[in-house]
Design a protein around this motif. Sequence first.
Motif, PDB file in Angstrom:
ATOM      1  N   LEU A  25     -10.094   2.655   3.457  1.00 45.03           N
ATOM      2  CA  LEU A  25     -10.589   4.074   3.867  1.00 45.03           C
ATOM      3  C   LEU A  25      -9.489   4.987   4.428  1.00 45.03           C
ATOM      4  CD1 LEU A  25     -13.538   3.029   6.241  1.00 45.03           C
ATOM      5  CD2 LEU A  25     -13.656   4.047   4.042  1.00 45.03           C
ATOM      6  N   PHE A  26      -8.156   4.468   3.839  1.00 46.14           N
ATOM      7  CA  PHE A  26      -6.952   5.175   4.279  1.00 46.14           C
ATOM      8  C   PHE A  26      -6.814   6.411   3.851  1.00 46.14           C
ATOM      9  CE2 PHE A  26      -2.267   5.908   3.900  1.00 46.14           C
ATOM     10  CZ  PHE A  26      -1.982   5.861   5.301  1.00 46.14           C
ATOM     11  N   GLN A  27      -7.181   6.915   2.812  1.00 43.52           N
ATOM     12  CA  GLN A  27      -6.977   8.188   2.019  1.00 43.52           C
ATOM     13  C   GLN A  27      -7.884   9.043   2.679  1.00 43.52           C
ATOM     14  OE1 GLN A  27      -6.921   8.508  -2.179  1.00 43.52           O
ATOM     15  NE2 GLN A  27      -6.074  10.541  -2.183  1.00 43.52           N
ATOM     16  N   ALA A  28      -9.071   8.577   2.590  1.00 45.17           N
ATOM     17  CA  ALA A  28     -10.292   9.522   3.270  1.00 45.17           C
ATOM     18  C   ALA A  28     -10.104   9.706   4.693  1.00 45.17           C
ATOM     19  CB  ALA A  28     -11.598   8.744   3.122  1.00 45.17           C
ATOM     20  N   MET A  29      -9.502   8.540   5.367  1.00 43.51           N
ATOM     21  CA  MET A  29      -9.429   8.870   6.888  1.00 43.51           C
ATOM     22  C   MET A  29      -8.095   9.899   7.184  1.00 43.51           C
ATOM     23  SD  MET A  29     -10.385   8.026   9.574  1.00 43.51           S
ATOM     24  CE  MET A  29     -10.010   7.696  11.451  1.00 43.51           C
ATOM     25  N   GLY A  30      -7.211   9.899   6.272  1.00 41.53           N
ATOM     26  CA  GLY A  30      -5.958  10.592   6.175  1.00 41.53           C
ATOM     27  C   GLY A  30      -6.704  12.126   6.030  1.00 41.53           C
TER      28      GLY A  30
ATOM     29  N   LEU B  67      -4.360   6.827  12.351  1.00 42.30           N
ATOM     30  CA  LEU B  67      -4.136   6.226  10.692  1.00 42.30           C
ATOM     31  C   LEU B  67      -3.391   5.109  10.600  1.00 42.30           C
ATOM     32  CD1 LEU B  67      -4.574   8.030   8.194  1.00 42.30           C
ATOM     33  CD2 LEU B  67      -2.312   8.849   8.346  1.00 42.30           C
ATOM     34  N   GLN B  68      -2.360   4.743  11.573  1.00 40.51           N
ATOM     35  CA  GLN B  68      -1.841   3.258  11.380  1.00 40.51           C
ATOM     36  C   GLN B  68      -2.807   2.129  11.616  1.00 40.51           C
ATOM     37  OE1 GLN B  68       0.976   2.607  10.112  1.00 40.51           O
ATOM     38  NE2 GLN B  68       1.891   4.678  10.491  1.00 40.51           N
ATOM     39  N   ARG B  69      -4.006   2.298  12.702  1.00 39.12           N
ATOM     40  CA  ARG B  69      -4.897   1.399  12.819  1.00 39.12           C
ATOM     41  C   ARG B  69      -5.870   1.622  11.657  1.00 39.12           C
ATOM     42  NH1 ARG B  69      -6.425   1.587  18.862  1.00 39.12           N
ATOM     43  NH2 ARG B  69      -4.525   0.897  19.906  1.00 39.12           N
ATOM     44  N   THR B  70      -6.156   2.511  11.177  1.00 40.97           N
ATOM     45  CA  THR B  70      -7.031   2.471   9.793  1.00 40.97           C
ATOM     46  C   THR B  70      -6.452   1.756   8.697  1.00 40.97           C
ATOM     47  OG1 THR B  70      -7.763   4.702  10.558  1.00 40.97           O
ATOM     48  CG2 THR B  70      -8.280   3.958   8.294  1.00 40.97           C
ATOM     49  N   ALA B  71      -5.234   2.021   8.533  1.00 38.97           N
ATOM     50  CA  ALA B  71      -4.476   1.370   7.367  1.00 38.97           C
ATOM     51  C   ALA B  71      -4.487   0.117   7.700  1.00 38.97           C
ATOM     52  CB  ALA B  71      -3.044   1.915   7.313  1.00 38.97           C
ATOM     53  N   ARG B  72      -4.358  -0.520   8.712  1.00 42.58           N
ATOM     54  CA  ARG B  72      -4.100  -2.332   9.030  1.00 42.58           C
ATOM     55  C   ARG B  72      -5.738  -2.888   8.917  1.00 42.58           C
ATOM     56  NH1 ARG B  72      -1.490  -2.186  13.566  1.00 42.58           N
ATOM     57  NH2 ARG B  72      -3.090  -1.753  14.626  1.00 42.58           N
ATOM     58  N   ASN B  73      -6.609  -1.779   9.478  1.00 38.77           N
ATOM     59  CA  ASN B  73      -8.043  -2.681   9.657  1.00 38.77           C
ATOM     60  C   ASN B  73      -8.698  -2.388   8.368  1.00 38.77           C
ATOM     61  OD1 ASN B  73      -7.258  -3.707  12.187  1.00 38.77           O
ATOM     62  ND2 ASN B  73      -8.198  -1.954  13.126  1.00 38.77           N
ATOM     63  N   LEU B  74      -8.914  -0.954   8.101  1.00 36.43           N
ATOM     64  CA  LEU B  74      -9.698  -0.575   6.707  1.00 36.43           C
ATOM     65  C   LEU B  74      -8.890   0.138   5.725  1.00 36.43           C
ATOM     66  CD1 LEU B  74     -12.327   1.173   9.193  1.00 36.43           C
ATOM     67  CD2 LEU B  74     -12.552  -1.255   8.004  1.00 36.43           C
ATOM     68  N   PRO B  75      -8.093  -0.601   4.995  1.00 39.32           N
ATOM     69  CA  PRO B  75      -7.211  -0.095   4.111  1.00 39.32           C
ATOM     70  C   PRO B  75      -8.000   0.738   2.904  1.00 39.32           C
ATOM     71  CG  PRO B  75      -7.250  -2.522   3.734  1.00 39.32           C
ATOM     72  CD  PRO B  75      -7.987  -2.084   5.125  1.00 39.32           C
TER      73      PRO B  75
END
Length: 144
Positions: A67-72, A57-65
């Motif tokens: 997509l953060f909520q969907a990834m969560g 989740l931290q990597r997603t927030a940094r690289n693809l912000p």
Amino acid sequence: MQSNDARTLLQCAVPTALTGVVAVVAGFVLAGGKGGIGATVGVALTGAVMASGLVILQRTARNLPHLFQAMGLLLYMTQMLLVAVFLMVFKDTTLFDTKVFAFTLLAATLVWIGAQARAYMKAKILYVETSRETEKTTPAGSPS
């Protein structure tokens, strides 16, 4: 991994590990060796699933912000699915006490989630870019 990400991971892992130590001792006392093994497996499963989820989740927030909520949401479903598969595979096991395992899994998960919520509330992460930061990133002589 950024320092605030590592700090969050540490603030979640330490209370969960302490809960695991208490659970292992309680498992040995209440259910013998199999109880201790069940508690160890429960806290190890929780730590592995939750830590990997936090890192992803931290990597997603940094690289693809974006997509953060969907990834969560996807990550939460994946974590539940992994735990469910583990439970189905080991439902009739005699390697460890399943009741101690289940209670340890529940306790460690609740402690991890509580520690993660506390870590995020205490973190001082800027989410608004101030004008001073914008001026530093704008090359000299170019229009803002």
